[in-house]
Structure formats: C-alpha cells, structure tokens
Design an enzyme around this catalytic site. Sequence first.
Site, PDB file in Angstrom:
ATOM      1  N   GLY A 134      -4.397   0.794 -10.775  1.00  0.00           N
ATOM      2  CA  GLY A 134      -2.985   0.161 -11.092  1.00  0.00           C
ATOM      3  C   GLY A 134      -3.563  -1.099 -12.017  1.00  0.00           C
ATOM      4  O   GLY A 134      -2.759  -1.577 -12.814  1.00  0.00           O
ATOM      5  N   GLU A 135      -4.703  -1.683 -11.695  1.00  0.00           N
ATOM      6  CA  GLU A 135      -5.156  -2.976 -12.520  1.00  0.00           C
ATOM      7  C   GLU A 135      -5.456  -2.326 -14.115  1.00  0.00           C
ATOM      8  O   GLU A 135      -5.176  -3.015 -14.922  1.00  0.00           O
ATOM      9  CB  GLU A 135      -6.475  -3.246 -11.764  1.00  0.00           C
ATOM     10  CG  GLU A 135      -7.469  -4.218 -12.673  1.00  0.00           C
ATOM     11  CD  GLU A 135      -8.777  -3.791 -12.530  1.00  0.00           C
ATOM     12  OE1 GLU A 135      -9.212  -3.373 -11.544  1.00  0.00           O
ATOM     13  OE2 GLU A 135      -9.531  -4.179 -13.355  1.00  0.00           O
ATOM     14  N   ARG A 136      -6.011  -1.104 -14.006  1.00  0.00           N
ATOM     15  CA  ARG A 136      -6.468  -0.572 -15.398  1.00  0.00           C
ATOM     16  C   ARG A 136      -5.137  -0.352 -16.315  1.00  0.00           C
ATOM     17  O   ARG A 136      -5.219  -0.825 -17.388  1.00  0.00           O
ATOM     18  CB  ARG A 136      -6.936   0.723 -15.377  1.00  0.00           C
ATOM     19  CG  ARG A 136      -8.568   0.609 -14.893  1.00  0.00           C
ATOM     20  CD  ARG A 136      -9.319   1.917 -14.974  1.00  0.00           C
ATOM     21  NE  ARG A 136     -10.464   1.686 -14.390  1.00  0.00           N
ATOM     22  CZ  ARG A 136     -11.406   2.333 -13.670  1.00  0.00           C
ATOM     23  NH1 ARG A 136     -10.894   3.518 -13.086  1.00  0.00           N
ATOM     24  NH2 ARG A 136     -12.559   2.052 -13.150  1.00  0.00           N
TER      25      ARG A 136
END
Length: 393
Positions: free
Chosen positions: A255-257
Amino acid sequence: MAITAARLEEPPARRTSIFQEDHDDLRESVRRFVETELAPHIAEWEETTFPDQVFTRMGELGFLGLDKPEEYGGQGGDYVCAIVLAEELTRNANGGLAMAVGVQTDMALPPILEFGTEEQKQQWAAPAIRGEKILCLGITEPGAGSDVSGIKTRAVRDGDEWVINGSKTYITNGHRADVILLVTKTDPDAGYDGFTLFLVPMDSPGVIREQKLQKLGMHASDTALLAFQDVRVPDTAVLGQVGKGFKHIMWQLQGERLIGCASGVAGAARVLELTIAYVNEREAFGQPIGQFQVVRHRIAEMAAKLEAARELTYATVRRFAAGEYPVREISMAKLVVARTVNEVVDGCLQLHGGAGYMREYGIERRWRDMRLARIGGGTDEMMCDVIAKSLGL
Ligand SMILES: Cc1cc2nc3c(=O)[nH]c(=O)nc-3n(C[C@H](O)[C@H](O)[C@H](O)COP(=O)(O)OP(=O)(O)OC[C@H]3O[C@@H](n4cnc5c(N)ncnc54)[C@H](O)[C@@H]3O)c2cc1C
C-alpha cells in the site's frame, strides 16, 4: 442518431476515474489547507524541518485518518482518499513533509490497525490519527536494507519481557516519534519465520536517537540513526504474531508503494506545469524557447510518459482499493513511476537552464527530493527482482 451539441456537453453518466465526487471535495479541502497553512512555510522548513504541530493540525482536520476506521477516530473513507492526500501534499507542499506524513498514515498505522490488539490500537493508532502521537517505522539497518532478512536487531525473551539490542538507520520521523514500529529478529535459525514486530516507546531506557542524518533531498523531514541498548519491553509490545513479523511488514509495503507512486507522479506533474509556463515565457534567439520544436517535443514526450505512469498507478490503485493484492503490478508501477518521474524532473530542470539549478525556482528541490523514489521503499533493482520472480525467472 446525430449527436447534438447539448449531448456533448452533458457529463458522462458514470465516472471512469478512480476519483468520485467526494474525492474531488476532499482534494479541494486538502489543497486549501496546504496552500494556506503549509505552502507559506516550505522554504523555512527546508532549513529547519517542519514542526510537530503539523501533525496535530492535520489530526484536527481529520487528514491523518482519511481511510482509517471511524472507531479509532478515522474518517472511514477508502484507500483512494489516502491517494488524494499524498498527491496534494507532494504537489503543493513539499516532498519531505509528504514523506513524513506518509510514514505515519501509510507505513506505521496500517500494521497497527491490521495486526494490533485493541489495547495497542487505543494506545497508539487512535492518538496517531488525532495527530497527538508521531510514529516511525524501523526496518533498515546499517548492515541491511534491500535484504531485510539480513537485519541483526535482536529481541530475546526474558520472563514476561523482551530485551532488544541493535540499530536502525535512515528512519524518517525517528527524531520526533513517540513510538517506533520495530522489525526484529527473534529466532535467527527460523528463516523468514524468525522475525517479530514490536511497538517500542521512543522514551524507553536504552533507545538512543543518534545523529540527525544529512541528506540530498527531503530536507523538511528528519532522518535518524537509532540505537537500541538492552531496551526492555513487555510482552504486550509485540505487534502481531511472534515469528510472523517478516510477513506482516511485507504486507504493508504494498500500500505504501502505491502511495509513493501517486505522490511521485503528482510532484513531477507540478514540475512539468511550471516548466511549460517557463518555456512559454523565457526567450532565446528572438522567441520563447517553447517554440523550438525540440523543446515542444521534449515536453510532449515527458507529458506522455508521465500520463502512462499515472495511468499504471491508478489502474493498480483501483485493484488494490478493491481488495486485490497485485504485488507484481505494484512493483511494476513503483519501477516505472520512479524512473519516469526522475526522467521528467531532470528534463524539466534542463529546460530551465541555469534557473533550474537555482534554489529560487524550486525545481532543484524537486529534483533532489525525487531521487529518493528510486531508492526508498524498495530500490529499482528490488522491484525488478520481484517482477522477474513473478515471471518465473
Ligand atoms: C531519505 C530516506 C528515508 C528513509 N526512511 C526509512 C524509514 O522510515 N524506515 C526504514 O526502515 N527505512 C527507511 N529508508 C531506507 C530505505 O528503505 C533503504 O535505503 C532502501 O530499502 C535500500 O536499502 P539500502 O540503503 O541498505 O541499500 P542496499 O540494500 O545496500 O543496496 C545498495 C545497492 O545495491 C543494490 N542491490 C542490493 N541487492 C541487490 C540484488 N539482489 N540485486 C541487484 N541489486 C541489488 C540496490 O538496489 C542498491 O542499488 C529511508 C531511506 C532514505 C534514503
């Protein structure tokens, strides 16, 4: 049937974009906040890093919990709301600030909300969403970055406590954080099943915040080298299952990417806009430089590549937001976006000539900030590795 002019003017019956009307409203209110309360201080915060009060204020406005559950003070929105925030912060504020906020909202909070006990969620997640507590995430060590399995920070059980020793580096928010989500090794012989996550209060005896690291870009954020010397935490500090830390942390990286992708494209798009304005105004050899065909074509190529990167990001966001877990496509998006935005920002700096090199124009800051996209959250090479493995190589 003939298409009338009136029909052409009608809005489409169904939006095809990932953004719906409520996302547009959110974008407007985030943009207003960024323009009035953050943007005026950007130059100063490049020198000093931004103050902690930014977290408090964003918490008050509900911006730290846009896609987080209402029971912990979040707004209960979808993942696309988090994308809107990331885009607006990078576009109109500053890469370093956007990254620091992203560490809180999209790196540290998701695992606490996913794997935490009710007590941990009340102790750390709810105040973090309110902006009263600041979080950081400790994966990278002086001796291990891409190869997370090579980390050496150890947690050893001692009665009903754990004793932690080791060090972490390049930790965003590390100097201001109240708690660190720490990746440790609890069983060095168990391979990927030998990792455990801990929530370690940063005021625990034995947590040492070593020097503030000097870096190329992202100057508004603080980056720490941390040491852990016989730090004792209770069993209740374990986040998720003992031995499952590697899987837990790899889960959250996806999700962070995508947040990083959206952020990068938004930042590069802003630079491209500024560049188009610049080449229309700047004259050489008796005409605006934007009228030279080589310049127009260069801009057209950059715009096309950026659009491709944006669409790949949004297509992947759509799948992730719908509950899919497309690791290969996320890695592809991260790789393509990181390379594209660096190419675009570098090309834009070139079209500014000497002005691009000067602080006054803000292009060099974006150029420095953007370089991190190819390193942070997994390097280009690591993305290639994941993609190649998924192709059976
Ligand atoms: C400003 C900034 C903020 C950061 N914030 C955080 C944070 O908050 N928390 C955190 O935990 N970390 C953070 N990081 C760390 C970041 O995630 C790592 O720097 C990154 O994962 C790369 O690790 P490394 O620096 O150890 O590089 P290394 O792993 O040492 O890699 C060096 C080079 O070798 C290449 N390489 C390594 N292995 C292979 C291979 N198998 N095949 C081909 N090439 C390979 C890499 O791609 C790279 O080019 C931050 C970094 C920076 C610069």
